[in-house]
Enzyme design. Sequence first.
Site, PDB file in Angstrom:
ATOM      1  N   GLU A  92       0.816  -1.201   0.000  1.00 27.86           N
ATOM      2  CA  GLU A  92       0.000   0.000   0.000  1.00 27.86           C
ATOM      3  C   GLU A  92       0.858   1.262   0.000  1.00 27.86           C
ATOM      4  OE1 GLU A  92      -2.561  -0.297   3.371  1.00 27.86           O
ATOM      5  OE2 GLU A  92      -3.371  -2.229   2.730  1.00 27.86           O
ATOM      6  N   CYS A 359      -3.424   0.380   8.256  1.00 29.85           N
ATOM      7  CA  CYS A 359      -2.402   0.175   7.230  1.00 29.85           C
ATOM      8  C   CYS A 359      -2.174  -1.315   7.063  1.00 29.85           C
ATOM      9  CB  CYS A 359      -1.102   0.866   7.656  1.00 29.85           C
ATOM     10  SG  CYS A 359       0.276   0.559   6.539  1.00 29.85           S
TER      11      CYS A 359
END
Length: 393
Positions: A92, A359
């Site tokens: 990511e 996250c």
Amino acid sequence: MTAVNLLDFDLDALAAYCEQLGEKRFRAVQLFRWIHQRGAADFGQMSDLAKSLRSKLADVACIAPLRVLSEHRSSDGTIKWLFDVGDGNAVETVYIPEDDRATLCISSQAGCAVGCRFCSTGHQGFSRNLSTAEILAQLWYAEHSLRRERAEGVSVGARAATGPASERIISNVVMMGMGEPLQNYAAVLPALRVMLDDHGYGLSRRRVTVSTSGVVPMIDRLAADLPVALAVSLHACDDALRDVLVPLNRKYPLAELLGACQAYLASAPRDFITFEYCMLDGVNDSDEQARALLKLVGDKGPVGRLPCKFNLIPFNPFPESGLKRSGNERVQAFAQVLIDGGLVTTVRKTRGDDIDAACGQLAGEVQDRTRVQERMTRSPIRVIRSAAQPDAA
């Protein structure tokens, strides 16, 4: 023969490669600028390079971006990209525009071996290190896709009306995404060099931050090689709790970690260390623990007074964590104890709540999907939503 991905090279390495091809160093500078400043992925676009060199490069080299699996845009301007790095892994990258800066948070590993209790990525386990090319490809894609949007009239970048940050698409880079950067030092160091190079992205050392959970020998190494801004994932006021929350502490306890931080300041671009502190309800958020932090970094701490600031981070819940986010009032009370003790303390604003939570969660979903698919159909990763690769600016 496998083509050489030129995103893997800092300028010195690219110059050495050009010399292998019988070219002079200034050709490497031209090529480097085309790649990083103009976003070119096609050698045919590089009009100031000799046709013979362009043809040669097309035969033996490439500029290979990562495949975008999905792009998520928040109402607050935050963008999260999910990139395919192969073998069922994804990483990511998050773009965070603010009034005075526009920050890109990038990943350094697929998964993470540190295994912090509060981290979604850590619960996925470690898959592999990213290459320098895979690290830089995140910045390359974000910079040039957003630059193209700006050219089309879309408002991107810092929202400030004036100042250097307002002129940049990306003014700051933080290695705070998936992975422990200092456990992938061989790939991270060349990537940092490209970020700082005036022929690359031209960022100052103050505007590039490496975040670490506390790999003490590599903090020392970074100080010697390329001291950028340093952030340390602290999360506890004593070894007993930090051993649980950040298992790496069992190898490098607080006294060693703080000693490395103190030494780092001798060459750091900033005169303080940033300590990140994830606020966990009933775990590390009491006033007593805040006062213990004051002692830890104060005159009577293990290394004496350590110039630092604290960034208190709201916990992003994820399945099976067994942890809860501290309430806003508790966070503010904790922060006030630190402020009253003379420490600069900020509370991180939550961003992009409408597009994702912790996250690593999107990447974890891709891993889970891929494992199921491999068992059922042996098919590759399903593309959630493709995004066009950026053209040269």
